[in-house]
Design a protein around this motif. Structure first.
Motif, mmCIF file in Angstrom:
data_model
loop_
_atom_site.group_PDB
_atom_site.id
_atom_site.type_symbol
_atom_site.label_atom_id
_atom_site.label_comp_id
_atom_site.label_asym_id
_atom_site.label_seq_id
_atom_site.Cartn_x
_atom_site.Cartn_y
_atom_site.Cartn_z
ATOM 1 N N GLU A 185 38.215 40.562 61.201
ATOM 2 C CA GLU A 185 36.979 41.361 61.845
ATOM 3 C C GLU A 185 36.029 41.857 60.415
ATOM 4 N N ARG A 186 34.749 42.882 60.660
ATOM 5 C CA ARG A 186 33.879 42.992 59.953
ATOM 6 C C ARG A 186 34.326 44.458 59.224
ATOM 7 N N TYR A 187 35.151 44.275 58.203
ATOM 8 C CA TYR A 187 35.260 45.536 56.667
ATOM 9 C C TYR A 187 35.389 45.199 55.920
ATOM 10 N N THR A 188 34.509 46.053 54.580
ATOM 11 C CA THR A 188 34.589 45.721 53.504
ATOM 12 C C THR A 188 35.117 45.039 52.756
ATOM 13 N N PRO A 189 34.327 44.276 51.734
ATOM 14 C CA PRO A 189 34.609 43.499 50.397
ATOM 15 C C PRO A 189 36.166 43.921 50.006
ATOM 16 N N SER A 190 36.684 45.524 49.629
ATOM 17 C CA SER A 190 37.526 45.312 48.946
ATOM 18 C C SER A 190 38.475 46.001 49.921
ATOM 19 N N ILE A 191 38.091 46.234 51.325
ATOM 20 C CA ILE A 191 39.640 45.854 52.347
ATOM 21 C C ILE A 191 40.587 44.516 52.818
ATOM 22 N N LYS A 192 39.361 43.366 52.445
ATOM 23 C CA LYS A 192 39.422 41.938 52.631
ATOM 24 C C LYS A 192 40.373 41.330 51.595
ATOM 25 N N VAL A 193 39.803 41.975 50.054
ATOM 26 C CA VAL A 193 40.656 41.458 49.235
ATOM 27 C C VAL A 193 41.871 42.076 49.085
ATOM 28 N N ALA A 194 42.224 43.100 49.125
ATOM 29 C CA ALA A 194 43.457 43.601 49.457
ATOM 30 C C ALA A 194 44.549 43.342 50.709
ATOM 31 N N CYS A 195 43.942 42.863 51.705
ATOM 32 C CA CYS A 195 44.443 42.231 52.582
ATOM 33 C C CYS A 195 44.741 40.800 51.901
ATOM 34 N N LEU A 196 43.842 40.367 51.130
ATOM 35 C CA LEU A 196 44.015 38.454 50.879
ATOM 36 C C LEU A 196 45.560 38.847 49.215
ATOM 37 N N ASP A 197 45.077 39.626 48.541
ATOM 38 C CA ASP A 197 45.893 39.776 47.672
ATOM 39 C C ASP A 197 47.798 40.362 48.562
ATOM 40 N N THR A 198 47.634 40.701 49.262
ATOM 41 C CA THR A 198 48.468 41.387 50.072
ATOM 42 C C THR A 198 49.865 39.953 50.733
ATOM 43 N N LEU A 199 48.552 39.604 51.595
ATOM 44 C CA LEU A 199 49.128 38.061 51.920
ATOM 45 C C LEU A 199 49.718 37.083 50.612
ATOM 46 N N ASP A 259 32.999 34.024 52.386
ATOM 47 C CA ASP A 259 32.295 34.923 52.494
ATOM 48 C C ASP A 259 31.669 34.842 51.312
ATOM 49 N N ALA A 260 30.625 36.070 51.983
ATOM 50 C CA ALA A 260 29.398 36.608 50.841
ATOM 51 C C ALA A 260 30.189 36.779 49.590
ATOM 52 N N ASN A 261 30.789 37.729 49.749
ATOM 53 C CA ASN A 261 31.046 38.181 48.904
ATOM 54 C C ASN A 261 32.357 37.830 47.584
ATOM 55 N N ARG A 262 31.949 37.210 46.483
ATOM 56 C CA ARG A 262 32.428 36.556 45.556
ATOM 57 C C ARG A 262 33.794 36.347 45.053
ATOM 58 N N GLU A 263 34.962 37.999 44.722
ATOM 59 C CA GLU A 263 36.027 38.797 45.043
ATOM 60 C C GLU A 263 36.579 37.614 46.253
ATOM 61 N N VAL A 264 35.882 38.356 47.123
ATOM 62 C CA VAL A 264 37.041 37.542 48.341
ATOM 63 C C VAL A 264 37.345 36.124 48.279
ATOM 64 N N ARG A 265 35.789 35.720 48.090
ATOM 65 C CA ARG A 265 35.669 33.780 48.401
ATOM 66 C C ARG A 265 37.235 33.914 47.304
ATOM 67 N N ASN A 266 37.420 34.295 45.892
ATOM 68 C CA ASN A 266 38.064 34.434 44.500
ATOM 69 C C ASN A 266 39.653 34.276 45.326
ATOM 70 N N LYS A 267 39.951 35.697 46.116
ATOM 71 C CA LYS A 267 41.265 35.930 46.483
ATOM 72 C C LYS A 267 41.881 34.569 47.382
ATOM 73 N N GLY A 268 40.637 34.481 48.350
ATOM 74 C CA GLY A 268 41.061 33.741 49.067
ATOM 75 C C GLY A 268 41.063 31.907 48.864
ATOM 76 N N VAL A 269 41.077 31.704 47.525
ATOM 77 C CA VAL A 269 41.053 30.679 47.107
ATOM 78 C C VAL A 269 42.624 30.511 46.683
ATOM 79 N N THR A 270 43.090 31.603 45.818
ATOM 80 C CA THR A 270 44.166 32.579 44.751
ATOM 81 C C THR A 270 45.322 32.094 46.473
ATOM 82 N N ALA A 271 44.866 32.970 47.966
ATOM 83 C CA ALA A 271 45.793 33.036 48.854
ATOM 84 C C ALA A 271 46.485 31.078 49.176
ATOM 85 N N LEU A 272 44.995 30.955 49.603
ATOM 86 C CA LEU A 272 45.158 29.154 50.054
ATOM 87 C C LEU A 272 45.695 28.241 49.253
ATOM 88 N N THR A 273 45.803 28.361 47.417
ATOM 89 C CA THR A 273 46.643 27.641 46.972
ATOM 90 C C THR A 273 47.891 27.955 46.608
#
Length: 827
Positions: free
Chosen positions: A469-483, A511-525
């Motif tokens: 869903e459409r939430y702020t980057p900080s929420i997405k970053v927290a989700c990706l870190d947790t996963l 994602d438009a936000n760089r930190e979200v993209r980086n956290k996505g990379v870590t999670a996918l790795t």
């Protein structure tokens, strides 16, 4: 009879002149019975009867004391008969009449009445004994303090006897008598009545003990605020009578609150001294005390007391306190939402207790209290729970990523906590969602794999939903870190979610936000380690590296690097060759970030690419080129090979060629090329020091690294070279030889005297780790004997600073010195 019938009979009386005629006509015995009934009518429960009786008595009797004395035996007999009546009204009338008699006759009646009542207390008739107690109450209320004291030898034994009566109704009536006695005598009544009862408690058993406890309960109900302060000090004397305290607490009401500290502390001490076979029974009494607390003030006091006792150094004290905590949390009168924060802080603080029973009990308390919260309260209290969990972890374990909290590692240890955070994630505001996700991440970090597995579905589902869903980057970053953390912890337990997680993580790469993209990379790795068939994933990422958007392209290269390093060995040869071609084409890419990520990808690819293809790829990297971008890209590719696949390169016999290329580029005037080459040299030194081979190349690399530390024209390179010394010595390899240490130490010492902070601080850290000052002084002592006087003077002056730096934990943080730092961390 009804009151109006009694009124008709009474108004048939005569006047004063007919008194003698009444005696003559009725006879004295009948006259006494009639007048006795008439006198009792004055105390009737019905107002109209009382008024009529008083009126007839006044017009019939001219001398009340004289008449009462004449009819006293008959009146007493009638009173006793009414006291034994099954009719409550008759017993009440008789007791009131007795009190009225005492007021009028004073000393003349007490010696006669009290023995009769005391004797009546020993009859088998329960109703009569109950009535006697009412009569004693009226007598005490109608008598002055002086008179009660005079006749105390008769009154007090009678009251004590009634208080220990086998019948509860009699004891209840006797308690009323005691209350009246206390009103007259004050504290003396406590001494004369309660003290003997408490002494008896120590010597009697069985039914008599039950009767005695029943008496104390009745007294407590009648005069709790007076009796409790008197009894508590006596009951808490060792051995503590927990059963008596429990019985009294159940009827003490609000008066109990003032004594909770004393009582609960004494109960815990008593439990610690009880024999093992009696503990269970005594715990029932102790739990009864906690359950008897009904008011909010009492709950606050109890919580403070239990919290303090939980901190005790004595194991038994903590065990029994934690047991009572469960009862406290189960108390139906407890307003959980008002005290939940303090409850969480108290019980969570013992989740790491050395005694497993305390941990289990505290977890049960936590679980019980948390489950009692409404859904709305659960959402609202998310930040408080997160803070309580954070406070439960000792400061010495904060930086230990392997530490687990024993309370969370119990079976279903996370059940109620996950349920609360799940409610916050799904139904909370954006701010509360973020708090809940971060709290969940911390809880996962503190829990081991077996305890996490039952909660995987409850954790993963809401996080995937939020990321969709459409939430702020900080929420997405927290989700990706947790996963990402959850993947690290439970691994294959997440396989049912593999497809959903892959789709979600791939979406985050765009994602438009760089930190979200980086956290996505870590999670996918991390996710790729769960894959058996990875070609589809790598095909999607490979396709993404050709995206027109630079940010997306950077992210895809980073993802390709991380996923290939972890799961590339499962890739098909054709796909690997296709990716190798793409990487070869991007060595000289115009963008610095693409060249850097591409170099890391080449290093990851080298870990599994076929030998012939890898040799071809490296041969395409080694030739010198005139283009600045190409030279930089080739150097980064060499650094990537030595960072991620040094053993494979060594096995292929290509180390010498790569070392020669690095040595040449380390002397480049191009700061960008020189810094990357210096980084590559550091990685090669780590490899060569670990293998103990190729001393010639190792000497060349160390000498040139020392030269860059001391004489390079760029301050950035001098600082970076010092950082490489630091990186080499925190990598886990054996210490460098004495000759190499001295070679590097001289330029580093010189740099500590420079005024440029960047150079000076890098040199300080480099020296602290080069000499391994955190664990030994041997290397420093050997070095001192080989230094020239000037260098020795600088060394002695700087050594205390170096030792201080060596003790700073930040000195040992593993970093990539801004070469591959933006890429996912892989090992």
């Amino acid at each position: 009879k009804q009151w109006y019938q009694r009124r008709v009979a009474i108004t048939a009386g005569g006047t004063d002149e007919t008194k003698r005629l009444i005696i003559d006509v009725l006879g004295r015995e009948r006259r006494d019975r009639v007048f006795s009934g008439l006198y009792m009518a004055r105390s009737d429960v019905a107002l109209a009867v009382r008024q009529a009786g008083l009126h007839i008595w006044k017009i019939t009797v001219t001398n009340t004391p004289k008449t009462l004395k004449e009819i006293l035996p008959v009146l007493i007999e009638l009173i006793l008969g009414c006291l034994a009546s099954k009719s409550y009204d008759k017993r009440m009338v008789a007791s009131r009449t007795l009190g009225d008699l005492v007021k009028k006759l004073n000393d003349r009646i007490l010696p006669e009445v009290v023995p009769i009542l005391e004797k009546a207390l020993k009859t088998d008739d329960i109703i009569q004994r109950q009535g006697v107690c009412l009569g004693l109450s009226e007598i005490v209320s109608a008598t002055s303090k002086e008179q009660v004291e005079v006749y105390s030898d008769s009154l007090l034994p009678a009251i004590r006897l009634a208080l220990t009566d086998p019948c509860p109704e009699v004891r209840k009536s006797a308690a009323v008598t005691f209350a009246a006695l206390h009103t007259v005598l004050g504290h003396k009544a406590l001494d004369e009545i309660l003290s003997p009862l408490l002494v008896m408690m120590e010597t009697i058993e069985g039914e008599e003990a039950e009767y005695l406890i029943g008496a104390l309960k009745e007294i407590m109900q009648a005069k709790s605020r007076v009796v409790l302060p008197y009894m508590v000090p006596k009951l808490i004397q060792k051995p503590v009578n927990i059963g008596a305290l429990a019985s009294l607490s159940n009827v003490a009401g609000e008066a109990l609150h003032e004594h909770l500290d004393t009582i609960i502390t004494a109960v815990i001490e008593g439990l610690c001294e009880v024999d093992e076979e009696d503990v269970e029974a005594e715990l029932v009494h102790a739990n009864s005390i906690i359950s008897s607390i009904k008011e909010t003030d009492g709950h606050e006091n109890t919580l403070e007391i239990l919290e303090e006792l939980l901190k005790s150094d004595d194991t038994k004290t903590r065990v029994y306190t934690s047991t009572l905590f469960i009862t406290f949390c189960n108390n139906a009168d407890l307003q959980v939402e008002e005290h939940i924060t303090d409850i969480w802080k108290s019980v969570l603080s013992r989740f790491a207790d050395a005694e497993p029973t305390v941990v289990k009990n505290c977890w049960t308390s936590f679980n019980t209290a948390t489950k009692r919260l409404t859904a709305g309260d659960q959402v609202r209290l998310v930040p408080e729970l997160k803070m309580a969990v954070s406070m439960a972890v000792d400061i010495k374990h904060k930086r230990d990523l392997t530490y687990t909290l024993p309370g969370f590692c119990l079976p279903k240890g996370l059940q109620s906590l996950v349920a609360l955070y799940r409610e916050g994630i799904l139904n909370g505001s954006p701010e509360l969602k973020e708090h809940a996700i971060l709290g969940l991440k911390e809880a996962i970090q503190l829990t081991d794999q077996p305890a996490l597995k039952p909660s995987v579905v409850q954790i993963t589902g809401p996080l995937i939903r939020v990321l969709g869903e459409r939430y702020t980057p900080s929420i997405k970053v927290a989700c990706l870190d947790t996963l990402s953390l959850l993947i690290d912890k439970v691994k294959v337990a997440l396989k049912p979610f593999l497809s959903q997680l892959q789709t979600t993580f791939m979406k985050s790469l765009n994602d438009a936000n760089r930190e979200v993209r980086n956290k996505g990379v870590t999670a996918l790795t991390k996710l790729v380690s769960l894959h058996n068939r990875v070609d589809n994933l790598f095909t999607d990422i490979h396709h993404g590296t050709k995206n027109e958007n630079l940010s997306t392209r950077e992210t895809m290269f980073a993802a390709l690097h991380g996923t290939m390093f972890i799961g590339g060995s499962n890739m098909s040869d054709n796909l690997a060759l296709s990716i190798a071609t793409t990487l070869g084409n991007h060595i000289g890419a115009p963008e610095d970030s693409i060249r850097t990520a591409n170099g890391a990808c080449i290093g990851s690819l080298a870990t599994f690419l076929r030998e012939d293809e890898l040799i071809n790829l490296i041969n395409g990297i080694l030739p010198a080129t005139a283009t600045k971008e190409m030279k930089h890209g080739r150097t980064i590719a060499i650094a990537g090979l030595l960072r991620y696949a040094p053993q494979r390169i060594d096995k292929l016999g290509l180390v010498h060629d790569l070392c020669a290329a690095l040595l040449k580029n380390m002397e480049s005037d191009n700061v960008q090329v020189c810094s990357v080459a210096t980084y590559g040299a550091g990685q090669l030194i780590i490899h060569l020091q670990g293998t103990g081979e190729d001393a010639d190349n190792l000497n060349k690399l160390v000498n040139l690294l020392a030269k860059n530390c001391a004489h390079h024209s760029s301050n950035d390179i001098r600082s970076f070279a010092s950082n490489m010394v630091h990186m080499i010595n925190i990598s886990g390899v054996e210490p460098l030889s004495e000759a190499h240490v001295k070679t590097l130490m001289l330029p580093l010492l010189d740099n500590t005297t420079k005024k440029i902070p960047l150079i000076r601080s890098a040199a300080e850290v480099g020296i602290a780790t080069l000499l391994r000052l955190k664990t030994t002084d041997d290397i420093a002592n050997k070095l001192m004997s080989s230094l020239d006087p000037k260098s020795l003077e600088i060394f002695n002056r700087f050594l205390p600073t170096a030792k201080r730096v060596a003790q700073d934990f930040r000195t040992y943080s593993n970093f990539e010195n801004n070469i591959f730092g933006f890429l996912p961390a892989v090992n």
